[in-house]
Design an enzyme around this catalytic site. Structure first.
Site, PDB file in Angstrom:
ATOM      1  N   HIS A   1      -9.474   1.649   4.576  1.00 49.68           N
ATOM      2  CA  HIS A   1      -8.213   1.774   5.314  1.00 49.68           C
ATOM      3  C   HIS A   1      -8.420   2.727   6.490  1.00 49.68           C
ATOM      4  CE1 HIS A   1      -4.120   2.878   6.317  1.00 49.68           C
ATOM      5  NE2 HIS A   1      -3.761   1.728   5.771  1.00 49.68           N
TER       6      HIS A   1
ATOM      7  N   GLY B   1       2.477   2.518  10.616  1.00 54.27           N
ATOM      8  CA  GLY B   1       3.451   3.586  10.423  1.00 54.27           C
ATOM      9  C   GLY B   1       4.179   3.992  11.692  1.00 54.27           C
TER      10      GLY B   1
ATOM     11  N   ASN C   1       0.868  -1.171   0.000  1.00 52.69           N
ATOM     12  CA  ASN C   1       0.000   0.000   0.000  1.00 52.69           C
ATOM     13  C   ASN C   1       0.913   1.232   0.000  1.00 52.69           C
ATOM     14  OD1 ASN C   1      -1.820   2.029   0.477  1.00 52.69           O
ATOM     15  ND2 ASN C   1      -2.292   1.431   2.584  1.00 52.69           N
ATOM     16  N   TRP C   2       1.021   1.855  -1.160  1.00 51.94           N
ATOM     17  CA  TRP C   2       1.976   2.967  -1.280  1.00 51.94           C
ATOM     18  C   TRP C   2       1.444   4.297  -0.759  1.00 51.94           C
ATOM     19  CZ3 TRP C   2       4.163   1.840  -6.894  1.00 51.94           C
ATOM     20  CH2 TRP C   2       5.069   0.769  -6.792  1.00 51.94           C
ATOM     21  N   LYS C   3       0.180   4.357  -0.448  1.00 53.59           N
ATOM     22  CA  LYS C   3      -0.412   5.597   0.100  1.00 53.59           C
ATOM     23  C   LYS C   3      -0.051   6.794  -0.794  1.00 53.59           C
ATOM     24  CE  LYS C   3      -0.128   3.419   4.591  1.00 53.59           C
ATOM     25  NZ  LYS C   3      -0.011   3.533   6.031  1.00 53.59           N
TER      26      LYS C   3
ATOM     27  N   GLY D   1       2.879  -0.991   4.264  1.00 59.98           N
ATOM     28  CA  GLY D   1       3.012   0.406   3.867  1.00 59.98           C
ATOM     29  C   GLY D   1       4.474   0.757   3.665  1.00 59.98           C
ATOM     30  N   GLY D   2       5.081   1.377   4.682  1.00 58.56           N
ATOM     31  CA  GLY D   2       6.444   1.909   4.594  1.00 58.56           C
ATOM     32  C   GLY D   2       7.465   0.959   3.979  1.00 58.56           C
TER      33      GLY D   2
ATOM     34  N   GLU E   1      -5.665  -4.414  10.624  1.00 57.56           N
ATOM     35  CA  GLU E   1      -4.567  -3.477  10.845  1.00 57.56           C
ATOM     36  C   GLU E   1      -4.826  -2.678  12.122  1.00 57.56           C
ATOM     37  OE1 GLU E   1      -2.467  -2.360   6.945  1.00 57.56           O
ATOM     38  OE2 GLU E   1      -4.303  -1.194   7.012  1.00 57.56           O
TER      39      GLU E   1
ATOM     40  N   SER F   1       3.292  -1.922  10.343  1.00 53.99           N
ATOM     41  CA  SER F   1       4.746  -2.037  10.552  1.00 53.99           C
ATOM     42  C   SER F   1       5.304  -3.422  10.218  1.00 53.99           C
ATOM     43  CB  SER F   1       5.126  -1.621  11.975  1.00 53.99           C
ATOM     44  OG  SER F   1       4.771  -0.259  12.191  1.00 53.99           O
TER      45      SER F   1
ATOM     46  N   GLU G   1      -6.765   5.078   7.545  1.00 51.97           N
ATOM     47  CA  GLU G   1      -6.534   6.501   7.216  1.00 51.97           C
ATOM     48  C   GLU G   1      -7.753   7.086   6.507  1.00 51.97           C
ATOM     49  OE1 GLU G   1      -2.791   5.757   5.284  1.00 51.97           O
ATOM     50  OE2 GLU G   1      -1.937   5.267   7.236  1.00 51.97           O
TER      51      GLU G   1
END
Ligand code: PGA
Length: 254
Positions: free
Chosen positions: A97, A175, A9-11, A236-237, A169, A215, A99
């Site tokens: 998500h 993150g 998930n590159w956001k 993500g990251g 999640e 994470s 966010e």
């Protein structure tokens, strides 16, 4: 046997040219061997057509959108519909998500409408759920997850459930560098599966893939994925660099 699914998930990262750079380098590694896991990349909307172009001749990597509108067309500035996404080589859509829930006010009802819309167009939803730290610490974990699942999947028939991936999640792990322990994650996943069983029965609940997100890194992927109810990861990251995303896939597949 559920096939693991590892999704990036590159956001709000990577436009078309960095998407292309990533994919060229990533594909050169991924295509050297087979891993027995589904690999999915979710770039931003503007990078989807570049990714679609590069992946249309690939079988190893599938494409996801990070969001979709619950509407078909009309006066919804800034939105993207399933029919627009249909023109791309795309298999999955991330929906709900945390966010989107926290920053853009997406409710369980909106998420439910988006899941239905995605299924109408035959996309596989990656349906995200998870609790905040405050909810966990005040003993509300199960209530929160049950409500998110029950409302998010309201009136979704079993045939669509089994095409849906659930991503658990915990918000406090996203993150932050703080990963849920594999025991915490397994416990939550087993609970999610038990709610699915209450709603759809044992056989259907056993078919649904439940990803962990929050994470995930090369160093913890293997242990998380070795848990019986953890069927993949939403990353993500650590998915932004081809080498680290590749390592997560390799470690998960072992
Ligand atoms: P993270 O994000 O891996 O950077 O914690 C996961 C996600 O939000 O899907």
């Amino acid at each position: 046997m559920r096939k693991p699914i590892i999704a990036a998930n590159w956001k709000l990262n990577k436009g078309p040219s960095s998407t292309e750079d990533f994919l060229r380098s990533f594909l050169s590694e991924v295509n050297k061997q087979s891993f027995g896991v589904d690999i999915v990349i979710a770039p931003s909307f503007v990078s989807l057509s570049k990714a679609s172009e590069l992946l249309s001749s690939e079988t190893k990597v599938q494409l996801a959108a990070q969001n979709v509108s619950e509407h078909d067309s009309g006066a919804y500035t800034g939105e993207v519909s399933v029919m627009m996404l249909k023109e791309l080589f795309l298999s999955y859509v991330i929906i709900g998500h945390s966010e989107r829930r926290a920053l853009y006010g997406e409710t369980d009802q909106v998420i439910n409408a988006k899941i239905k819309k995605a299924r109408e167009a035959n996309f596989r939803p990656i349906f995200c759920i998870g609790e905040t730290l405050e909810e966990r610490e005040s003993g509300k974990l199960e209530d929160v997850l049950r409500t998110q699942i029950t409302q998010g999947l309201l009136d979704i028939p079993e045939k669509d459930l089994t095409e849906t991936v659930v991503a658990y999640e915990p918000v406090w792990a996203i993150g932050t560098g703080v990963t849920a322990t594999s025991e915490q994650a397994q416990e939550a996943h087993a609970f999610v599966r038990s709610v699915l069983k209450d709603l759809y029965g044992e056989a259907a609940s056993q078919k649904v893939r439940i990803q962990y997100g929050g994470s995930v890194k090369p160093a913890n992927a293997k242990e998380l994925l070795s848990q019986p109810d953890i069927d993949g990861a939403l990353v993500g990251g650590a998915s932004l660099e081809p080498s680290s995303f590749f390592e997560i896939i390799r470690n998960s597949a072992e």
